[in-house]
Design an enzyme around this catalytic site. Structure first.
Site, PDB file in Angstrom:
ATOM      1  CG  ASN A   9      -1.736   1.190   1.434  1.00  0.00           C
ATOM      2  OD1 ASN A   9      -1.799   2.045   0.551  1.00  0.00           O
ATOM      3  ND2 ASN A   9      -2.393   1.292   2.580  1.00  0.00           N
ATOM      4  CE  LYS A  11      -0.332   3.208   4.836  1.00  0.00           C
ATOM      5  NZ  LYS A  11      -0.221   3.290   6.278  1.00  0.00           N
ATOM      6  CG  HIS A  93      -5.891   1.523   5.205  1.00  0.00           C
ATOM      7  ND1 HIS A  93      -5.507   2.521   6.072  1.00  0.00           N
ATOM      8  CD2 HIS A  93      -4.836   0.676   5.114  1.00  0.00           C
ATOM      9  CE1 HIS A  93      -4.266   2.270   6.474  1.00  0.00           C
ATOM     10  NE2 HIS A  93      -3.839   1.162   5.903  1.00  0.00           N
ATOM     11  CD  GLU A  95      -3.119   5.295   6.829  1.00  0.00           C
ATOM     12  OE1 GLU A  95      -3.085   5.363   5.589  1.00  0.00           O
ATOM     13  OE2 GLU A  95      -2.177   4.821   7.508  1.00  0.00           O
ATOM     14  CD  GLU A 162      -3.525  -2.895   7.310  1.00  0.00           C
ATOM     15  OE1 GLU A 162      -2.476  -3.209   6.748  1.00  0.00           O
ATOM     16  OE2 GLU A 162      -4.027  -1.766   7.224  1.00  0.00           O
ATOM     17  N   GLY A 168       2.236   1.975  11.218  1.00  0.00           N
ATOM     18  CA  GLY A 168       3.150   3.122  11.227  1.00  0.00           C
ATOM     19  C   GLY A 168       4.017   3.198  12.475  1.00  0.00           C
ATOM     20  CB  SER A 206       4.959  -1.897  12.050  1.00  0.00           C
ATOM     21  OG  SER A 206       4.306  -0.663  12.312  1.00  0.00           O
TER      22      SER A 206
END
Ligand code: PGA
Length: 248
Positions: A9, A11, A93, A95, A162, A168, A206
């Site tokens: 991904n 992003k 996702h 985010e 996730e 991150g 991560s």
């Protein structure tokens, strides 16, 4: 047997030329491997990346989609439009959920629309740090899965676990925790009459070259959805090789 899958991904990273270079770097290192490899660049580079990996086993995916096929939805991209450019799409996702207010229902609509358009959606679910700390991981995962799995699904899809608190970061979630949530996801698929045995479940958050083998060793995990490391062609290709080795 479920094939290992490694998805990157990207992003909102890469310029046009960086995207071209990154895709070519991965293509040159991982063009013919017995695993599914999916590159998910930003929308404007989908066609570019598709061209760069043409003729290889590498596949391309988008990072989001709308659920309608066409219409007056300024700024949105439909699954049928994506179908001309790529084979996969990430939906739900964390985010999207946290920064753009996407609910479980919205993620589910996108998920079903993607399947309906012939794309393979990668549905991301994961508990927040508050939910994790309160011991409410199972409840959160069930709640997120519920609207997506509430009816028969005619087509292929992939699941990604996730945990929000592991994205991150310096270190990923403990592999055993990820493995047990993957088992929960598989159990939910089974309970709701979906093809649990053949559905690939990824871990994301991560993932790096040191941690990946431990995730691959979890019986219910079939690969990874990778963020930062997917921007490094050498390390990403190393993950792909590791997934390939886990096949033997
Ligand atoms: P990360 O991102 O690998 O950089 O933690 C994972 C993701 O958000 O999919």
């Amino acid at each position: 047997m479920r094939r290992p899958l490694v998805a990157g991904n990207w992003k909102m990273h890469t310029s046009y030329s960086e995207a071209e270079e990154l895709a070519a770097g991965i293509r040159d290192r991982a063009r013919a491997v017995p695993v599914e490899v999916v590159l998910c660049p930003p929308f404007p580079w989908l066609e570019l990346v598709r061209r760069v990996v043409a003729g290889t086993d590498l596949r391309v995916g988008a990072q989001d989609t709308y659920w309608e096929a066409s219409g007056a939805y300024t700024g949105e991209v439909s699954p049928t439009q994506l179908r001309d450019l790529c084979d996969y799409v990430i939906v739900g996702h964390s985010e999207r959920r946290a920064l753009f207010g996407e609910s479980d229902e919205v993620a589910a609509r996108k998920f079903k629309a993607a399947i309906g358009a012939g794309l393979t959606p990668i549905l991301a679910v994961g508990e927040s740090s508050e939910e994790f700390e309160a011991g409410r991981t199972e409840e959160a995962i069930r709640r997120q899965l519920s609207p997506a799995l509430d009816e028969p699904l005619e087509g292929r899809f992939v699941m990604a676990y996730e945990p929000v608190w592991a994205i991150g970061r310096e270190v990923p979630a403990p592999p055993e925790h990820a493995g047990s949530v993957a088992a929960l996801v598989r159990g939910e698929l089974e309970r709701r009459g979906h093809d649990a045995a053949n559905t690939q479940i990824l871990y994301g958050g991560s993932v790096g070259v040191t941690s990946f083998p431990e995730f691959l060793a979890q019986p219910d995990l079939d690969g990874a959805l990778v963020g930062r490391v997917s921007l490094d062609p050498e390390q990403f290709s190393e993950l792909v090789q590791m997934a390939a080795l886990s096949e033997y």
